[in-house]
Design a protein around this motif. Structure first.
Motif, PDB file in Angstrom:
ATOM      1  N   ASP A 147       0.838  -1.209   0.000  1.00 37.27           N
ATOM      2  CA  ASP A 147       0.000   0.000   0.000  1.00 37.27           C
ATOM      3  C   ASP A 147       0.871   1.257   0.000  1.00 37.27           C
ATOM      4  N   GLU A 148       2.123   1.095   0.412  1.00 30.69           N
ATOM      5  CA  GLU A 148       2.905   2.272   0.809  1.00 30.69           C
ATOM      6  C   GLU A 148       3.739   2.832  -0.336  1.00 30.69           C
ATOM      7  N   GLY A 149       3.744   4.141  -0.454  1.00 32.49           N
ATOM      8  CA  GLY A 149       4.496   4.809  -1.511  1.00 32.49           C
ATOM      9  C   GLY A 149       5.975   4.505  -1.468  1.00 32.49           C
ATOM     10  N   SER A 150       6.512   4.332  -0.235  1.00 34.69           N
ATOM     11  CA  SER A 150       7.950   4.078  -0.101  1.00 34.69           C
ATOM     12  C   SER A 150       8.349   2.777  -0.789  1.00 34.69           C
ATOM     13  N   VAL A 151       7.426   1.803  -0.804  1.00 33.94           N
ATOM     14  CA  VAL A 151       7.725   0.532  -1.474  1.00 33.94           C
ATOM     15  C   VAL A 151       7.908   0.761  -2.973  1.00 33.94           C
ATOM     16  N   TRP A 152       7.044   1.569  -3.542  1.00 29.77           N
ATOM     17  CA  TRP A 152       7.089   1.775  -4.999  1.00 29.77           C
ATOM     18  C   TRP A 152       8.227   2.723  -5.386  1.00 29.77           C
ATOM     19  N   GLU A 153       8.603   3.586  -4.472  1.00 27.85           N
ATOM     20  CA  GLU A 153       9.788   4.414  -4.711  1.00 27.85           C
ATOM     21  C   GLU A 153      11.032   3.508  -4.791  1.00 27.85           C
ATOM     22  N   ALA A 154      11.150   2.604  -3.816  1.00 27.47           N
ATOM     23  CA  ALA A 154      12.284   1.666  -3.827  1.00 27.47           C
ATOM     24  C   ALA A 154      12.204   0.735  -5.037  1.00 27.47           C
ATOM     25  N   ALA A 155      10.990   0.392  -5.448  1.00 29.22           N
ATOM     26  CA  ALA A 155      10.835  -0.475  -6.624  1.00 29.22           C
ATOM     27  C   ALA A 155      11.355   0.229  -7.877  1.00 29.22           C
ATOM     28  N   MET A 156      11.042   1.506  -8.014  1.00 29.15           N
ATOM     29  CA  MET A 156      11.534   2.258  -9.180  1.00 29.15           C
ATOM     30  C   MET A 156      13.050   2.390  -9.147  1.00 29.15           C
ATOM     31  N   PHE A 157      13.570   2.680  -7.957  1.00 23.70           N
ATOM     32  CA  PHE A 157      15.027   2.823  -7.799  1.00 23.70           C
ATOM     33  C   PHE A 157      15.744   1.528  -8.196  1.00 23.70           C
ATOM     34  N   SER A 158      15.219   0.406  -7.694  1.00 23.33           N
ATOM     35  CA  SER A 158      15.870  -0.896  -7.927  1.00 23.33           C
ATOM     36  C   SER A 158      15.840  -1.273  -9.398  1.00 23.33           C
ATOM     37  N   ALA A 159      14.722  -0.964 -10.061  1.00 15.09           N
ATOM     38  CA  ALA A 159      14.616  -1.286 -11.489  1.00 15.09           C
ATOM     39  C   ALA A 159      15.557  -0.396 -12.299  1.00 15.09           C
ATOM     40  N   GLN A 160      15.608   0.873 -11.949  1.00 14.18           N
ATOM     41  CA  GLN A 160      16.483   1.791 -12.685  1.00 14.18           C
ATOM     42  C   GLN A 160      17.945   1.352 -12.589  1.00 14.18           C
ATOM     43  N   HIS A 161      18.344   0.882 -11.411  1.00 14.68           N
ATOM     44  CA  HIS A 161      19.734   0.485 -11.199  1.00 14.68           C
ATOM     45  C   HIS A 161      19.982  -0.984 -11.534  1.00 14.68           C
ATOM     46  N   ARG A 162      18.973  -1.658 -12.087  1.00 12.41           N
ATOM     47  CA  ARG A 162      19.123  -3.040 -12.556  1.00 12.41           C
ATOM     48  C   ARG A 162      19.773  -3.912 -11.467  1.00 12.41           C
ATOM     49  N   LEU A 163      19.116  -3.921 -10.302  1.00 14.38           N
ATOM     50  CA  LEU A 163      19.667  -4.654  -9.161  1.00 14.38           C
ATOM     51  C   LEU A 163      19.295  -6.129  -9.266  1.00 14.38           C
ATOM     52  N   ALA A 164      19.998  -6.836 -10.142  1.00 16.70           N
ATOM     53  CA  ALA A 164      19.719  -8.258 -10.377  1.00 16.70           C
ATOM     54  C   ALA A 164      20.002  -9.114  -9.150  1.00 16.70           C
ATOM     55  N   ASN A 165      20.774  -8.585  -8.202  1.00 12.86           N
ATOM     56  CA  ASN A 165      21.122  -9.339  -6.986  1.00 12.86           C
ATOM     57  C   ASN A 165      20.094  -9.138  -5.868  1.00 12.86           C
ATOM     58  N   LEU A 166      18.945  -8.565  -6.224  1.00 14.79           N
ATOM     59  CA  LEU A 166      17.883  -8.317  -5.227  1.00 14.79           C
ATOM     60  C   LEU A 166      16.649  -9.167  -5.535  1.00 14.79           C
TER      61      LEU A 166
END
Ligand SMILES: Cc1ncc(C[n+]2csc(CCOP(=O)(O)OP(=O)(O)O)c2C)c(N)n1
Ligand SMILES: [Mg+2]
Length: 270
Positions: A147-166
């Motif tokens: 539900d939380e915006g912080s989750v989707w902020e982190a989701a965008m960050f992780s996708a942008q940085h291609r964090l394949a190890n996550l």
């Protein structure tokens, strides 16, 4: 003396969750039973954590910290907490509180304030890459946290940085404390939403340890987007009178309920 991953299984975790919740006379039992198989998948094989002092070992974040008793149970089964230490759960002065604290050996991140664990995990995954380490970062995140915006902020960050190890595993039990997600915030096609945020997205049975393990072992941790597994779970899984019942977010068990819960878990396969 540490035990190997073979010492960890879902039934043993569930049994310890019931024993300790009863002894401490506390709730959050349904949440612990919901994630028991996810924790068993990780601590029973997936996580590369044989040497706790190895800086390149995997990291784990239990973002829905209120399910901590399932984590403590796995740490005990791995031999990193004695049974006596586990029996201090919720006692005064104990490091084993309702929510995990990083002062406790085996816990990397303090959680309990929902919606923050994925940001910690993303930071840890980026740090691993910057340090040239092959360590991977796993996080269990609840559906309420989605539900939380912080989750989707982190989701965008992780996708942008291609964090394949996550790897994020969503405990999708359709409940959030005192309500059902369909009544509070309906997540709809959650796996599609994660995919739209650029994640390698998978749907899975959150109680099938073998299939979950195979799915995780098949992920590409070196290149590409971060991974999310939307794990379909049942709140209170394994104890019939708790399954999908809101009140077991907070209720402790009376003696008759405890006896029935223990018998039902005892009848489960490991
Ligand atoms: C930031 C924050 N707000 C509120 C709470 C209080 N709280 C504890 S558990 C919970 C929701 C539980 O839903 P979910 O995380 O899906 O867990 P489940 O009940 O399914 O185990 C809330 C709102 C909290 N821990 N953190
Ligand atoms: Mg939930």
């Amino acid at each position: 003396m540490a035990n190997g991953p073979a010492a960890v299984n879902s039934k043993a975790i569930r049994t310890l969750v019931l024993e300790e919740a009863k002894r401490a006379n506390v709730g959050h039992i349904g949440s612990g039973l919901s994630v028991a198989d996810l924790i068993a998948t990780l601590y029973g094989g997936v996580l590369r954590v044989e040497s706790p002092d190895d800086p390149d070992r995997d990291r784990f974040v239990l973002s829905n910290g209120h399910a901590a008793l399932a984590l403590y149970s796995a740490l005990h089964l791995r031999g990193w907490l004695t049974r006596e230490e586990l029996a201090t759960y919720c006692a005064d002065e104990s490091l084993l509180g309702v929510h995990p604290e990083h002062e406790l050996p085996g816990v990397d991140f303090s959680t309990g304030s929902l919606g923050q664990g994925i940001s910690m995990a993303a930071g840890a995954a980026l740090a691993a890459r910057l340090q040239g380490s092959k360590r991977r970062v796993f996080a269990i995140v609840s559906d309420a946290e989605c539900d939380e915006g912080s989750v989707w902020e982190a989701a965008m960050f992780s996708a942008q940085h291609r964090l394949a190890n996550l790897v994020v595993i969503v405990d999708r039990n359709h409940q959030q404390a005192l309500g059902y997600t369909r009544d509070v915030i309906d997540h709809g096609a959650l796996v599609e939403r994660w995919r739209a945020f650029g994640w390698d997205s998978h749907d899975a049975d959150g109680h099938d340890v073998r299939k979950l393990s195979e799915l995780i072992e098949g992920l590409d941790f070196a290149f590409g987007p971060p991974h999310v597994i939307v794990a379909q779970t049942t709140f209170g899984h394994g104890v019939s009178f708790m399954e999908s019942r809101i009140e077991w977010h907070y209720l402790p068990m009376n003696d008759a309920q405890y006896a029935q819960a223990r018998a039902e878990v005892e009848a489960m396969p490991s």
